[in-house]
Motif scaffolding. Structure first.
Motif, PDB file in Angstrom:
ATOM      1  N   ARG A 187      -5.202   9.779  -3.502  1.00 48.15           N
ATOM      2  CA  ARG A 187      -6.624   9.791  -3.852  1.00 48.15           C
ATOM      3  C   ARG A 187      -7.104   8.426  -4.311  1.00 48.15           C
ATOM      4  O   ARG A 187      -8.101   7.899  -3.793  1.00 48.15           O
ATOM      5  CB  ARG A 187      -6.885  10.825  -4.941  1.00 48.15           C
ATOM      6  N   TRP A 188      -6.376   7.821  -5.243  1.00 47.44           N
ATOM      7  CA  TRP A 188      -6.841   6.544  -5.803  1.00 47.44           C
ATOM      8  C   TRP A 188      -6.723   5.408  -4.794  1.00 47.44           C
ATOM      9  O   TRP A 188      -7.625   4.573  -4.661  1.00 47.44           O
ATOM     10  CB  TRP A 188      -6.061   6.216  -7.075  1.00 47.44           C
ATOM     11  N   VAL A 189      -5.623   5.372  -4.063  1.00 54.57           N
ATOM     12  CA  VAL A 189      -5.429   4.287  -3.100  1.00 54.57           C
ATOM     13  C   VAL A 189      -6.451   4.382  -1.972  1.00 54.57           C
ATOM     14  O   VAL A 189      -7.040   3.373  -1.553  1.00 54.57           O
ATOM     15  CB  VAL A 189      -4.000   4.305  -2.539  1.00 54.57           C
ATOM     16  N   ALA A 190      -6.700   5.603  -1.473  1.00 55.23           N
ATOM     17  CA  ALA A 190      -7.684   5.783  -0.405  1.00 55.23           C
ATOM     18  C   ALA A 190      -9.088   5.442  -0.886  1.00 55.23           C
ATOM     19  O   ALA A 190      -9.862   4.781  -0.179  1.00 55.23           O
ATOM     20  CB  ALA A 190      -7.640   7.218   0.114  1.00 55.23           C
ATOM     21  N   THR A 191      -9.429   5.875  -2.094  1.00 55.29           N
ATOM     22  CA  THR A 191     -10.764   5.629  -2.635  1.00 55.29           C
ATOM     23  C   THR A 191     -11.009   4.133  -2.840  1.00 55.29           C
ATOM     24  O   THR A 191     -12.063   3.598  -2.462  1.00 55.29           O
ATOM     25  CB  THR A 191     -10.952   6.385  -3.961  1.00 55.29           C
ATOM     26  N   ILE A 192     -10.036   3.451  -3.426  1.00 58.29           N
ATOM     27  CA  ILE A 192     -10.175   1.995  -3.625  1.00 58.29           C
ATOM     28  C   ILE A 192     -10.246   1.289  -2.275  1.00 58.29           C
ATOM     29  O   ILE A 192     -11.043   0.353  -2.088  1.00 58.29           O
ATOM     30  CB  ILE A 192      -9.012   1.463  -4.483  1.00 58.29           C
ATOM     31  N   GLY A 193      -9.429   1.725  -1.313  1.00 56.75           N
ATOM     32  CA  GLY A 193      -9.433   1.109   0.002  1.00 56.75           C
ATOM     33  C   GLY A 193     -10.783   1.253   0.699  1.00 56.75           C
ATOM     34  O   GLY A 193     -11.323   0.286   1.256  1.00 56.75           O
ATOM     35  N   LEU A 194     -11.339   2.457   0.683  1.00 62.24           N
ATOM     36  CA  LEU A 194     -12.652   2.673   1.287  1.00 62.24           C
ATOM     37  C   LEU A 194     -13.720   1.831   0.597  1.00 62.24           C
ATOM     38  O   LEU A 194     -14.613   1.270   1.242  1.00 62.24           O
ATOM     39  CB  LEU A 194     -13.027   4.154   1.209  1.00 62.24           C
ATOM     40  N   GLY A 225     -10.237  -6.070   5.220  1.00 60.83           N
ATOM     41  CA  GLY A 225      -8.906  -5.836   5.773  1.00 60.83           C
ATOM     42  C   GLY A 225      -7.965  -5.200   4.766  1.00 60.83           C
ATOM     43  O   GLY A 225      -7.187  -4.298   5.102  1.00 60.83           O
ATOM     44  N   ILE A 226      -8.028  -5.665   3.524  1.00 60.26           N
ATOM     45  CA  ILE A 226      -7.204  -5.078   2.465  1.00 60.26           C
ATOM     46  C   ILE A 226      -7.566  -3.606   2.278  1.00 60.26           C
ATOM     47  O   ILE A 226      -6.697  -2.735   2.145  1.00 60.26           O
ATOM     48  CB  ILE A 226      -7.375  -5.862   1.147  1.00 60.26           C
ATOM     49  N   GLY A 227      -8.868  -3.317   2.281  1.00 61.81           N
ATOM     50  CA  GLY A 227      -9.318  -1.935   2.118  1.00 61.81           C
ATOM     51  C   GLY A 227      -8.812  -1.036   3.230  1.00 61.81           C
ATOM     52  O   GLY A 227      -8.315   0.072   2.972  1.00 61.81           O
ATOM     53  N   LEU A 228      -8.923  -1.494   4.468  1.00 61.73           N
ATOM     54  CA  LEU A 228      -8.443  -0.705   5.600  1.00 61.73           C
ATOM     55  C   LEU A 228      -6.937  -0.501   5.518  1.00 61.73           C
ATOM     56  O   LEU A 228      -6.434   0.603   5.773  1.00 61.73           O
ATOM     57  CB  LEU A 228      -8.806  -1.415   6.903  1.00 61.73           C
ATOM     58  N   SER A 229      -6.196  -1.545   5.142  1.00 61.77           N
ATOM     59  CA  SER A 229      -4.738  -1.463   5.046  1.00 61.77           C
ATOM     60  C   SER A 229      -4.293  -0.522   3.935  1.00 61.77           C
ATOM     61  O   SER A 229      -3.196   0.052   4.006  1.00 61.77           O
ATOM     62  CB  SER A 229      -4.156  -2.862   4.802  1.00 61.77           C
ATOM     63  N   MET A 230      -5.114  -0.361   2.916  1.00 57.97           N
ATOM     64  CA  MET A 230      -4.792   0.580   1.834  1.00 57.97           C
ATOM     65  C   MET A 230      -5.164   2.012   2.206  1.00 57.97           C
ATOM     66  O   MET A 230      -4.369   2.938   2.050  1.00 57.97           O
ATOM     67  CB  MET A 230      -5.535   0.176   0.554  1.00 57.97           C
ATOM     68  N   ALA A 231      -6.385   2.197   2.684  1.00 57.29           N
ATOM     69  CA  ALA A 231      -6.898   3.552   2.898  1.00 57.29           C
ATOM     70  C   ALA A 231      -6.229   4.246   4.079  1.00 57.29           C
ATOM     71  O   ALA A 231      -5.976   5.457   4.015  1.00 57.29           O
ATOM     72  CB  ALA A 231      -8.413   3.508   3.098  1.00 57.29           C
ATOM     73  N   GLY A 232      -5.936   3.502   5.161  1.00 57.84           N
ATOM     74  CA  GLY A 232      -5.359   4.127   6.349  1.00 57.84           C
ATOM     75  C   GLY A 232      -4.068   4.886   6.072  1.00 57.84           C
ATOM     76  O   GLY A 232      -3.992   6.100   6.334  1.00 57.84           O
ATOM     77  N   PRO A 233      -3.023   4.237   5.537  1.00 56.20           N
ATOM     78  CA  PRO A 233      -1.778   4.956   5.253  1.00 56.20           C
ATOM     79  C   PRO A 233      -1.947   6.067   4.215  1.00 56.20           C
ATOM     80  O   PRO A 233      -1.311   7.115   4.314  1.00 56.20           O
ATOM     81  CB  PRO A 233      -0.851   3.856   4.718  1.00 56.20           C
ATOM     82  N   ALA A 288       0.832  -1.199   0.000  1.00 49.86           N
ATOM     83  CA  ALA A 288       0.000   0.000   0.000  1.00 49.86           C
ATOM     84  C   ALA A 288       0.867   1.249   0.000  1.00 49.86           C
ATOM     85  O   ALA A 288       0.575   2.226  -0.694  1.00 49.86           O
ATOM     86  CB  ALA A 288      -0.930  -0.009   1.205  1.00 49.86           C
ATOM     87  N   GLY A 289       1.972   1.207   0.783  1.00 52.46           N
ATOM     88  CA  GLY A 289       2.873   2.358   0.808  1.00 52.46           C
ATOM     89  C   GLY A 289       3.477   2.641  -0.552  1.00 52.46           C
ATOM     90  O   GLY A 289       3.541   3.798  -0.992  1.00 52.46           O
ATOM     91  N   ARG A 290       3.880   1.587  -1.248  1.00 48.96           N
ATOM     92  CA  ARG A 290       4.441   1.779  -2.594  1.00 48.96           C
ATOM     93  C   ARG A 290       3.372   2.254  -3.569  1.00 48.96           C
ATOM     94  O   ARG A 290       3.640   3.077  -4.455  1.00 48.96           O
ATOM     95  CB  ARG A 290       5.054   0.467  -3.098  1.00 48.96           C
TER      96      ARG A 290
END
Length: 459
Positions: free
Chosen positions: A325-332, A361-369, A315-317
């Motif tokens: 924007r995209w990583v948070a949106t997909i994660g949510l 869990g994947i969504g939370l791990s993406m959107a949080g950071p 997720a960090g990479r």
């Protein structure tokens, strides 16, 4: 050279330990919730305060703790925080009823409110710049580990001993942490900002009152809930007015002129409001409806919490490559989809829930950071401390509101079975996560602030 390396290891170990303890007590109580409810013979509405009292206290007192640490010494306030947290844990373990437990959790929260920011400040100020990035990554990973092992450890303790032992284990760890911190952590100071008791009181009244009013609005105290809610809004408005007039405010209102800062914080409230509502009810559902014991329920949460270890590095990479924007949106979106699928499959066996739990869990791990980076990246470096405090307030207050809203939904739809209420609650949690997308879409791509933008924050 070897002495400096040894000192750095002690700093990393001891600051990470405090962060781990504070985060652990957010999660470890979840799998003990059914045992607590059974022993005290209380309703779900009363039980929520075993979780909310801790989170609200941290959110309300966090900015005060930061100011105290900067002024009186970070190590001193860090050790005082661990001591208060440990004393609160003892009182939790001795609680004869839910009222005592709630008060003890508030005391725990006061200690935890300084443990997290002070541990991060001590670590940052004690290490050379070349070592900070790696050290902060390890520090954050250890805090994330608490979210993973907390429910499972809580389930193990409840199954083998009793729920009180989830708090007793903090006592020897806290005592050892204080002794070692006094010996191995350096003292440091920051800005000598004044402590405004009026502002501190207003923010506490506003946060606690709003959450309490929401929890009571469906109960027997409807009129009282409206009165408390109104007083909380007045206190919040007064706090904002005072902040706009002060030369050294707790919360610089100029931060909220930035759309990315506002959008990132509101999306964070939606993300964690959704998550905390689920973490409160899911272990209870597994034990009440799926007939799992506390240990099994904790282990069955691993597909959800365990994804953090696997996904967080990627997720960090992804954030660096594709933007917040995209990583948070997909994660949510993934978190909301996971909760929606759980709601649809709630009457099936546990095996049907594994994939939805992993998606959430994947969504939370993406959107949080991604959201954290967007909020801190939207302000100049001199404002990162304040911005971090505001971010954590939105995260924790969002979690408390999310838990309260989940309980409200549960009581509206539970009927004669726990499963009916849980299903409706999961639909509500999915909605909160998906609404967060509205705000995540307001995020801008990472960029370095210009001189004019930095000046605008100062004015």
């Amino acid at each position: 050279m070897s002495e400096n390396v040894g000192r750095s290891k002690w700093v990393l170990l001891l600051t990470s330990l405090g962060f781990f303890m504070a985060m652990m007590d957010t999660m470890i109580v979840t799998t003990a919730s059914t045992a607590i409810r059974t022993q005290f013979q209380i309703s779900v509405r009363s039980l929520q305060w075993a979780l909310n009292a801790y989170n609200i206290t941290i959110a309300a007192v966090l900015l005060i703790g930061v100011t105290l640490g900067e002024r009186l010494g970070r190590r001193k306030i860090y050790n005082w925080g661990i001591l208060v947290f440990t004393l609160g844990s003892i009182l939790c373990a001795l609680a004869p009823n839910i009222s005592w437990l709630i008060i003890a959790r508030i005391i725990e929260g006061i200690g935890a409110s300084v443990m997290t920011p002070m541990s991060m400040s001590i670590l940052t100020n004690s290490l050379p710049a070349s070592q900070r990035g790696r050290a902060l990554g390890i520090w954050g990973g250890i805090g994330g580990l608490a979210l993973i092992v907390g429910p499972s450890l809580g389930g193990l303790i409840v199954a083998q001993l009793a729920w009180q032992w989830i708090f007793w284990i903090n006592v020897p760890v806290g005592g050892l942490a204080i002794l070692l911190s006094r010996r191995h952590l350096p003292e440091s100071y920051g800005q000598n900002a004044p402590i405004n008791l009026v502002d501190n009181g207003l923010i506490i009244i506003a946060m606690a009152g709003i959450v309490w009013a929401l929890s009571a609005v469906n109960g027997s105290g409807g009129m009282l809930a409206l009165m408390v809610g109104g007083m909380s809004l007045v206190a919040g408005g007064w706090f904002i007015r005072r902040q706009s007039q002060e030369t050294m405010p707790m919360v610089p209102l100029a931060l909220f002129r930035n759309k990315t800062f506002v959008g990132g914080n509101l999306a964070t409230a939606g993300l964690y409001g959704s998550m905390y509502g689920v973490v409160f009810f899911l272990p209870q559902y597994l034990q009440v409806s799926q007939q799992a014991n506390a240990l099994t329920a904790g282990l069955e949460l691993l597909p959800w919490t365990g994804t953090l270890v696997v996904v967080a590095p990627f997720a960090g990479r992804a954030v660096d490559r594709f933007g917040e924007r995209w990583v948070a949106t997909i994660g949510l979106g993934l978190q909301g989809l996971g909760y929606l699928l759980i709601a649809l499959l709630v009457r099936q066996s546990y095996s049907w829930l594994i994939v939805p739990l992993m998606l959430a869990g994947i969504g939370l791990s993406m959107a949080g950071p991604a959201l954290q980076k967007s909020v801190l990246g939207a302000v100049p470096s001199m404002m990162i401390g304040k911005a971090s405090g505001v971010y954590n307030v939105f995260r924790l207050l969002g979690g408390a509101v999310g838990t309260t809203v989940a309980v409200m939904i549960f009581y509206q739809f539970h009927g004669s079975t726990f499963t009916n209420g849980f299903q409706a609650t999961m639909l509500g949690a999915a909605s909160m996560s998906l609404v967060g997308i509205v705000w995540s879409r307001r995020l801008h791509l990472s960029k370095t602030l210009t001189t004019e933008e930095t000046t605008d924050f100062q004015n």
